[in-house]
Design an enzyme around this catalytic site. Structure first.
Site, mmCIF file in Angstrom:
data_model
loop_
_atom_site.group_PDB
_atom_site.id
_atom_site.type_symbol
_atom_site.label_atom_id
_atom_site.label_comp_id
_atom_site.label_asym_id
_atom_site.label_seq_id
_atom_site.Cartn_x
_atom_site.Cartn_y
_atom_site.Cartn_z
ATOM 1 N N ASP A 1 0.870 -1.155 0.000
ATOM 2 C CA ASP A 1 0.000 0.000 0.000
ATOM 3 C C ASP A 1 0.919 1.221 0.000
ATOM 4 O O ASP A 1 2.109 1.108 0.283
ATOM 5 C CB ASP A 1 -0.827 -0.061 1.287
ATOM 6 C CG ASP A 1 -1.692 1.154 1.458
ATOM 7 O OD1 ASP A 1 -2.265 1.583 0.455
ATOM 8 O OD2 ASP A 1 -1.771 1.676 2.579
ATOM 9 N N GLU B 1 -7.767 14.421 7.842
ATOM 10 C CA GLU B 1 -8.740 15.307 8.487
ATOM 11 C C GLU B 1 -8.074 16.178 9.535
ATOM 12 O O GLU B 1 -8.311 17.365 9.629
ATOM 13 C CB GLU B 1 -9.823 14.470 9.158
ATOM 14 C CG GLU B 1 -10.797 13.892 8.190
ATOM 15 C CD GLU B 1 -12.027 13.348 8.891
ATOM 16 O OE1 GLU B 1 -11.925 13.054 10.099
ATOM 17 O OE2 GLU B 1 -13.066 13.240 8.235
ATOM 18 N N PHE C 1 -17.540 8.303 6.234
ATOM 19 C CA PHE C 1 -16.662 7.936 5.127
ATOM 20 C C PHE C 1 -16.721 6.437 4.907
ATOM 21 O O PHE C 1 -16.775 5.664 5.851
ATOM 22 C CB PHE C 1 -15.231 8.328 5.474
ATOM 23 C CG PHE C 1 -14.244 7.953 4.413
ATOM 24 C CD1 PHE C 1 -14.028 8.787 3.324
ATOM 25 C CD2 PHE C 1 -13.548 6.760 4.485
ATOM 26 C CE1 PHE C 1 -13.127 8.433 2.347
ATOM 27 C CE2 PHE C 1 -12.646 6.403 3.498
ATOM 28 C CZ PHE C 1 -12.440 7.247 2.439
ATOM 29 N N LYS D 1 -16.680 16.114 1.370
ATOM 30 C CA LYS D 1 -15.227 16.107 1.215
ATOM 31 C C LYS D 1 -14.865 14.722 0.724
ATOM 32 O O LYS D 1 -15.363 13.726 1.256
ATOM 33 C CB LYS D 1 -14.580 16.360 2.584
ATOM 34 C CG LYS D 1 -13.084 16.403 2.575
ATOM 35 C CD LYS D 1 -12.600 16.660 3.976
ATOM 36 C CE LYS D 1 -12.720 15.395 4.818
ATOM 37 N NZ LYS D 1 -12.271 15.557 6.184
ATOM 38 N N THR E 1 -2.484 1.334 -4.651
ATOM 39 C CA THR E 1 -2.935 2.454 -3.833
ATOM 40 C C THR E 1 -4.282 2.950 -4.310
ATOM 41 O O THR E 1 -4.662 2.757 -5.459
ATOM 42 C CB THR E 1 -1.909 3.597 -3.872
ATOM 43 O OG1 THR E 1 -2.448 4.701 -3.171
ATOM 44 C CG2 THR E 1 -1.596 4.013 -5.288
ATOM 45 N N ARG F 1 -5.824 4.077 -7.816
ATOM 46 C CA ARG F 1 -7.283 4.122 -7.820
ATOM 47 C C ARG F 1 -7.884 2.745 -7.568
ATOM 48 O O ARG F 1 -8.794 2.312 -8.244
ATOM 49 C CB ARG F 1 -7.798 4.647 -9.178
ATOM 50 C CG ARG F 1 -7.663 6.127 -9.340
ATOM 51 C CD ARG F 1 -8.875 6.795 -8.762
ATOM 52 N NE ARG F 1 -8.756 8.246 -8.780
ATOM 53 C CZ ARG F 1 -8.360 8.961 -7.725
ATOM 54 N NH1 ARG F 1 -8.044 8.371 -6.608
ATOM 55 N NH2 ARG F 1 -8.303 10.266 -7.801
ATOM 56 N N ASN G 1 -8.406 -0.558 4.655
ATOM 57 C CA ASN G 1 -8.625 -0.880 3.256
ATOM 58 C C ASN G 1 -7.613 -1.893 2.729
ATOM 59 O O ASN G 1 -7.738 -2.382 1.626
ATOM 60 C CB ASN G 1 -8.594 0.399 2.403
ATOM 61 C CG ASN G 1 -7.279 1.114 2.556
ATOM 62 O OD1 ASN G 1 -6.582 0.934 3.556
ATOM 63 N ND2 ASN G 1 -6.904 1.899 1.570
ATOM 64 N N ASP G 2 -6.610 -2.182 3.519
ATOM 65 C CA ASP G 2 -5.617 -3.156 3.082
ATOM 66 C C ASP G 2 -5.898 -4.545 3.636
ATOM 67 O O ASP G 2 -5.216 -5.504 3.292
ATOM 68 C CB ASP G 2 -4.221 -2.730 3.543
ATOM 69 C CG ASP G 2 -3.870 -1.356 3.033
ATOM 70 O OD1 ASP G 2 -4.167 -1.089 1.863
ATOM 71 O OD2 ASP G 2 -3.325 -0.551 3.801
#
Lengths: 353, 1141
Positions: free
Chosen positions: B377, B495, B536, B559, B670, B758, B788-789
């Site tokens: 990542d 953030e 999110f 955002k 990524t 992406r 996310n990994d």
């Protein structure tokens, strides 16, 4: 496992040689530089040892005679023919004549050898009761099941000693006669029948059952001898220290051999005039031929052998040492050649650059 | 499956479920059931308990028992560790509401449905549904640091109906039923509802993760709360997460299973051969039943077929030791104990964060030495994930932060923007302290871009920690507090960076209670009512908030990633912003776009209703929510974009370079933008400037994609000198994977670096899966730090979690967790290499020693009429693997270092020597097996010829028997096998010496003892004095020495010739290491890819050793230690890589 953050440095691992895998260590490298001298040294040492062992073995004399009697040449063939295929065969005796041109250096040991006899067969090998043989009275009356079919006699009495090994006890006997001068009388050479079994076997492992009224025969009352035996176990020898389970022939037989061709020690010749060995002259061995071997294609041999510190005549060790030693040296040379050749090649490589 | 936890609060609970007893009952049977399964799985249990066994059942059973015992002990230990941590929690005192009063009890006594009171800074004893807190709005703050490592404060809220029940008396009146899910391990999922009966009517309220307080989390900034226990004991999410997650099997284990099958075949064929030969032999009666060895009636009469089968099985039992039962347990122990070294390693310890490496599964240690593909990542893995606000684009104008000021980046002259002069004049207006006294014009800037900055400071989930926070809902803020007192906690570092930056520019986020967010704009306090947070998620790639401004307008601030915002925008400077975003990305900055939308009250009502519906839905809540979010976040007006820099981690470049030199292909996966990803790849050395970078991006259709792929493939084949790098984006990738997997893989394999940008989390996993199942079946490793990994970490053969700032989810789901990316090089090159060598030797050696063990037994059958006579005594049969030969190999497999760790780390090329499971290839396996057989032949026939015609071997002329023969073979074997291990050992610590020589010594002492006594409980006294008699024979001693030397002679010759003629890189490195530390020529090998180049250099090296001339040293020194060379030399190096070699 917790992930909570605590004081700074609290999770720092210990800095010890063990945890950091930094234990002091000897790190030998098996390179040609070490292996070459090693090979040469080992080779030389082995060749030296081999020569010693070889000569040591060569100095041992052995005299053997096959008295099975199959060929018809021997006078034992009569007995062999008589006992063909029967167990037990009728009593029969024959003799073996030989002469010694010179002194057979002593002490001389008398062995018998059987071939094709599988004492190492599992069914045979387990067919014994060590508890019974150690003189345990309860075991004497109740032999273990492994002894079957030699566990109980036809009459239902427990067999003592039970089992196939005991039942097949070697029952040929030998006596040695010496004729000092040609034509002279044969004098019996004393055979020492003691000390042929392991000391611990004879003194500790094999024990007679406790005497009843001072009699061994009474101790064995209520038991039957093995079917092939012509007399009960307590009558194996008149000597009270050599009868019953502690009869040395019996003890020797009970130590089952590793291979189908095996020898067993019969007697030692070390008494009187014969302590230095068998002097030259003619000899006769009287053989009581009882033991049937032809049924299974076996042979019976009688062997006189002298003994050194390394045992009987055994050229294998010496030869093997010589072979391995020479191999070491040969490999050493090959390696040296390779080493040098590659070095030259590398030198050229370097010049090319 | 839904479980109904029903409780009538305030009354005697009728539906108590005693989960604590379930917990206890569950623990112990699990262990018992688990152990044998594992063996069945490994096909180790052979037919153990047969009827007519040549050995007693104990002989065969004892090793099995031993194996099971040791495994049970290991599992017991792990269980015990768990137990300790349980106990800590279980014994803690808690307060439970029982029959209207507060009762102090231990946390293990909590039942489902109990109301528990938890005070500030206490840990929750069970998973609780929040009922009320001391605050009016029923909110509380917690930290879940011990669960997932996220240190930020999280706000949890109670249902409004229960939030008012702040006293015991009030709680007594509550009548409610909670329906919730069956316990599951996911920390972030909870769905349920509460049905409250108030004034004879039922009110249904949804319960989500925000009202569930997890066991193990800690209450913060809140005096006390009341909650209902819904999951207790083993059902809590924390306990469920203790389960070992990894069921991955290493390549070594797979080849081990192959070997086992081969040995099983050997075993069966040996048994078949023996059985057949037995019956050919027994055809003649004189062999079957000679007069001296009669059968019993029973034996004679039993059926032929039955006898045949029982004979076959008896042979199986006789030979079963060839299957190394104890291999399994030794491997298990080796892995378990060996894995401690990773955690202990100081080089893997990160001082700043006080984190050491964690091993979550020890099953994969050796796999670390086999990695061929590394998928990493980017954010938080290659980079620090420490965000610094750098630039922003507001309404199409770019600003840069310089020394805490927002400076307009000199607009180009041809800019059509009329405000040119205006922006230049205000270029140094914003300062970090600006909100104290603000000049007129700065205010203007802020006013101009009011909405942008407000969006930045409102659209987030940042928490504030400061002492004053306790009183947050109570009164107005004192106006004179300094910003330095505020500390922001955020789950996302982006953030945090943004909120901090906004604060520097004068718009300070002061805090939020559940309902309001307070922002101080240039010293003026503004309160926004927070209506909704649209959290999110990585699919939407954006988050938003709906707030009510003081003026009453309802605004949506969004955002998110530019790809997910821009398409939804209908107004604002979309095109300019897009250009700016691309420019930011080129600089390697992370960009976020910010947009807003204003709602009419009618619109808002609908949204509010739909949101409520979706949130209270019991089924498919997630899908429904996604739909609603999609509905809300549209028709946006773009405000601008922010750019945040993420610093590269230490030594990333060196590590990637080293990985590549080790023959490992590195892929960066990524979620970032294409441009950002490429620029980061360039700066971290993933891409070189000399590389030809191929792109497969923005492919819209299947056919285009295929065409492009073919094009790329052609370019690669035409231009094979230059190294290629490939950039793929998510959409193109999914196209490529859908139809053209083969072509795509072909392209990828020929590229030395691949970058996928992406990427959605599942796509990452899919890429790895694709590589995994490609024909070469390479071993993959995934590194990542964020949630996310997780999918890719779990998919890869080895998953590495970076314990970073994005929480611990990746670390928790990984097999190994490390603090920094750079630790990967030590983890792979040193630990992986060592573990692989260790375990490979361990496996081979085990098979070898069992061949040695059982083959003489097989050979002996030829001399005993295949009567299944054992050669060795049963005690020896049992103890061979357990006692006599077990420790040296175990210690070897824990401590062996065939080469210095520093050499391994500095020369990554050495890693190639063990690639493709080389040490466990069929060739080496055959070598070991044949070695085992030849050793066995030497033991057996050496002893056989020694006995020869059965001459006496004793000085007193007495004879040996079969047991002495077997003991001789066994003695030679124990010594040979142990010394063989000693030959393999290169790293001789005192422990190695102790166990090696100690094992041999132990064998002798044990045998003397065992043979020295008549054992009262043994049926047969076969071994009595056998060993002592054997040792009293001079010939036996000479024979033992001869046979041991002969056995090892073969092996030594092979080793020396191999080393001399075809030295491996490792052997050469050993040599260099041994010859002081001249690293002159040898290190050249690190660069030359070609084996031939290396070989010649290696040969040259050997000769030069010891007389390495100064010129040599100087010539090669410049590039001797590539690992630490600077940027430039690596670049030249890699060109050399591709062109000359």
């Amino acid at each position: 496992m917790t992930w909570s953050a605590t004081a700074r440095g609290a999770h720092q691992p210990d800095n010890t040689a063990f945890t950091q895998q930094r234990l002091p260590a000897w790190q030998p490298l098996l390179s040609a530089g070490i292996a070459l001298p090693l090979f040469f040294c080992a080779g030389l040492a082995f060749i030296g040892l081999g020569l010693g062992l070889y000569y040591s073995s060569n100095s041992i004399k052995e005299l053997e005679y096959d008295y099975t009697g199959g060929s018809g040449l021997s006078n034992c063939s009569v007995c062999a023919a008589a006992g063909q295929g029967r167990a037990p065969p009728p009593r029969c005796s024959c003799a073996w004549y030989f002469s010694l041109p010179e002194l057979f250096h002593g002490p001389v040991y008398l062995y018998y050898e059987l071939t094709n006899f599988y004492q190492n067969n599992r069914r045979y090998g387990v067919s014994r009761d060590d508890a019974q043989l150690s003189g345990l009275p309860s075991a004497l009356r109740h032999p273990v099941n492994e002894c079957a079919p030699y566990q109980l006699s036809a009459a239902g009495l427990p067999i003592a000693p039970c089992g196939a090994i005991a039942n097949s006890l070697f029952n040929d006997s030998f006596s040695l006669w010496h004729q000092r001068q040609p034509g002279g009388p044969y004098v019996e050479v004393p055979l020492d029948r003691t000390g042929i079994a392991w000391w611990t076997d004879y003194h500790i492992k094999f024990r007679n059952p406790p005497l009843v009224n001072g009699s061994l025969a009474l101790a064995f009352q209520g038991t039957a001898p093995p079917p092939n035996w012509d007399r009960p176990v307590y009558e194996l020898s008149p000597d009270p220290n050599n009868t019953g389970f502690i009869n040395q022939d019996f003890v020797v037989w009970m130590r089952t051999a590793a291979l189908p061709t095996f020898r067993k020690l019969y007697a030692r010749i070390r008494q009187g005039n014969y302590s230095a060995g068998l002097p030259r002259g003619a000899y006769r061995v009287n053989i009581t031929y009882n033991y049937p071997v032809r049924a299974f294609g076996g042979h019976k041999l009688i062997i006189f052998s002298s003994i050194s510190w390394m045992g009987g005549k055994n050229p294998f060790l010496g030869i093997a040492y010589l072979v391995v030693g020479s191999l070491c040296i040969l490999t050493g040379f090959v390696m040296l050649v390779v080493y040098i050749r590659y070095q030259d090649q590398n030198d050229e490589d370097e010049e090319d650059e | 499956m839904w479980r109904w936890v029903r409780q009538q609060l305030g009354f005697d609970p009728p539906h108590q479920s005693d989960t604590r007893t379930i917990y206890i009952a569950n623990r112990f049977p699990l262990n018992g059931l688990y152990t044998p399964q594992k063996f069945i799985d490994n096909r180790i249990i052979s037919s153990k308990l047969m009827i007519d066994t040549p050995t007693s059942p104990i002989t065969s059973g004892l090793p099995l028992f031993f194996v099971i015992t040791v495994t049970a002990i290991k599992q017991g230990y792990e269980d015990w560790l768990r137990h300790i941590s349980d106990n800590e929690v279980n014994a803690a005192p808690v307060y439970v509401v029982r029959s209207g009063g507060l009762v102090k009890t231990r946390s293990r006594n909590i039942r489902v449905g109990d109301i528990v009171r938890v005070a500030k800074d206490e840990v929750f004893p069970a998973d609780l549904v929040l009922l009320s807190s001391d605050r009016l709005d029923g909110s509380c703050h917690i930290t879940t640091a011990s669960l997932d490592g996220e240190t930020n404060l999280k706000t949890h809220v109670a249902v409004p109906e229960t939030a008012v029940l702040q006293t015991l008396a009030n709680l007594d009146t509550l009548i409610a039923v909670i329906e919730c899910q069956q316990p599951e391990a996911d920390l972030y999922r909870f769905m349920g509802r509460m049905i409250i009966t108030q004034q004879m009517e039922e009110i249904v309220r949804p319960l989500g993760p925000e009202s569930l307080l997890l066991r193990g989390a800690r209450l913060k900034n809140t005096k006390e709360i009341f909650g209902v226990a819904v999951y207790t004991g083993m059902e809590t999410k924390m306990a469920l997460n203790y389960k070992s997650k990894s069921q991955k099997r290493s390549a070594v284990e797979k080849s081990m299973n192959t070997f086992l099958i081969i040995y099983l075949i050997i075993l069966i064929s040996e048994a078949i051969i023996s059985t057949i030969l037995k019956y050919t032999w027994q055809a003649e009666e004189k062999w079957d039943e000679p007069w001296y060895n009669q059968k019993t009636e029973h034996q004679r009469n039993s059926s032929k077929i039955l006898k045949f089968i029982s004979d076959f099985l008896a042979f199986l039992v006789l030979y079963n030791f060839i299957i190394p039962i104890s291999l399994y347990v030794t491997v298990e122990m080796q892995k378990f104990l060996g894995s401690f070294f990773i955690g202990w390693d100081l080089d893997l310890y990160h001082e700043e964060s006080d984190q050491k490496a964690h091993v979550n599964t020890s099953d994969l240690n050796e796999e670390l030495g086999q990695v061929e593909y590394v998928f990493t990542d980017k954010t938080g893995t290659l980079t620090e994930n420490e965000m610094q606000f750098r630039e922003c684009s507001i309404n199409g104008v770019k600003y840069q932060e310089i020394n805490g000021r927002l400076v307009s980046e000199g607009p180009t002259p041809d800019s059509s923007d009329g405000n040119l002069s205006y922006f230049s004049s205000i270029s140094h207006l914003a300062t970090s302290s600006s909100f104290r006294t603000s000049p007129e014009n700065e205010t203007e800037l802020i006013k101009e871009h009011d909405l942008f900055f407000k969006a930045v400071s409102l659209c987030h989930t940042v928490q504030i920690s400061s002492v004053q926070i306790d009183g947050i809902g109570d009164g107005p803020w004192q106006s004179n507090f300094a910003s330095s007192q505020l500390e922001y906690y955020a789950s996302s570092p982006d953030e945090k960076a943004l909120v901090e930056a906004a604060a520097r520019f004068g718009i300070v986020f002061i805090g939020n209670s559940e309902e309001t967010m307070e922002v101080k704009t240039l010293g003026k306090l503004e309160r926004y009512k927070l209506l909704h947070i649209l959290e999110f998620d990585s699919d939407r790639r954006r988050m938003s908030v709906i707030v009510q401004a003081p003026s009453g307008e309802k605004l949506l601030f969004v955002k998110g990633a530019e790809s997910s915002i821009l398409p939804q925008c209908i107004g604002g400077e979309i095109e300019k912003t897009r250009i700016h975003v691309d420019e930011f990305a080129l600089k390697g900055l992370r960009t976020l776009c910010i947009a807003y939308r204003q709602f009419t009250s009618k619109e808002y009502e609908e949204i509010d209703r739909r949101l409520f519906e979706a949130r209270t839905a019991l089924q498919q809540r997630e899908e429904k929510l996604a739909d609603v979010f999609q509905f809300i976040e549209k028709d946006l007006i773009l405000l601008g974009a922010t750019a945040v820099e993420d610093k590269l981690q230490d030594k990333v470049r060196e590590t990637i370079e080293a990985l590549r030199m080790a023959g490992i292909k590195v892929w960066v996966l990524t979620g970032d933008k294409h441009e950002t990803a490429v620029s980061v790849s360039l700066s971290c050395g993933h891409f070189h400037r000399t590389m030809n970078i191929l792109e497969l991006i923005n492919q819209k259709s299947d056919s285009d994609c295929a065409e492009k792929l073919r094009q790329l493939a052609r370019r690669i084949t035409e231009d094979h000198v230059i190294q290629h790098g490939l950039v793929v984006d998510g959409t193109s990738l999914s196209l490529a994977l859908r139809e053209h997997e083969k072509l795509f893989m072909e392209v990828c394999r020929n590229c030395s670096a691949v970058l996928c940008c992406r990427m959605a989390p599942l796509q990452k996993a899919k890429v790895i899966r694709l590589i995994k199942i490609s024909p070469e079946k390479p071993i993959t490793l995934a590194v990542g730090d964020g949630a996310n990994d997780v999918s890719m970490i779990q998919e890869a053969h080895v998953g590495i979690g970076i314990m970073g700032k994005e929480g611990r989810q990746a670390a928790r789901n990984s097999d190994y967790a490390i603090a920094r990316f750079k630790f990967l090089s030590k983890l792979l090159f040193v630990h992986g290499h060592f573990y692989y060598i260790r375990i490979a030797t361990l496996v081979q050696y085990f098979f070898y020693k069992n061949v040695c063990f059982i083959t003489p037994q097989f050979l002996y059958q030829f001399y005993c009429l295949f009567s299944q006579q054992t050669l060795y005594d049963s005690v020896y049969l049992t103890l061979y693997n357990i006692c006599f030969t077990s420790l040296p190999i175990l210690i070897y497999s824990l401590l062996e270092q065939h080469i210095d760790p520093h050499v391994l780390q500095n020369k990554p090329t050495l890693y190639r020597d063990i690639s493709k499971n080389r040490q466990l290839s069929m060739k080496t396996f055959l070598y070991w097996t044949i070695l085992g057989f030849s050793h066995a032949f030497i033991f057996f026939f050496g002893s056989y010829f020694l006995i020869g015609k059965d001459t006496s071997l004793l000085g007193n002329g007495q004879m040996f028997g079969n047991w002495t023969f077997g003991t001789l073979v066994f003695t030679v074997m124990v010594i040979t096998v142990t010394v063989k291990m000693a030959l393999e050992t290169r790293f001789w610590t005192w422990i190695n010496h102790l166990v090696t020589w100690g094992s041999i010594l132990f064998y002798f002492i044990f045998s003397l003892f065992y043979g020295g006594i008549l054992w009262p409980f043994l049926g047969s006294q076969n071994m009595y004095f056998v060993f002592i008699e054997l040792l009293s024979s001079g010939s036996a001693w000479f024979a033992i020495i001869l046979m041991v030397v002969t056995c090892l002679f073969l092996d030594i010759v092979k080793k020396v010739f191999d080393r001399q003629l075809h030295p491996t890189n490792i052997e050469k490195a050993q040599l260099t290491e041994a010859n002081s530390s001249i690293k002159c020529l040898d290190s050249m090998c690190c660069f030359s890819e070609g084996e031939t180049a290396c070989a010649s250099v290696g040969r040259m090296l050997e000769r030069v050793i010891g007389r390495c001339s100064p010129t040599h040293v100087s010539r090669s020194w410049s590039a001797s230690d590539p690992f630490y060379t600077n940027d430039r030399s690596i670049l030249t190096l890699s060109t050399m890589d591709s062109s000359t070699c």
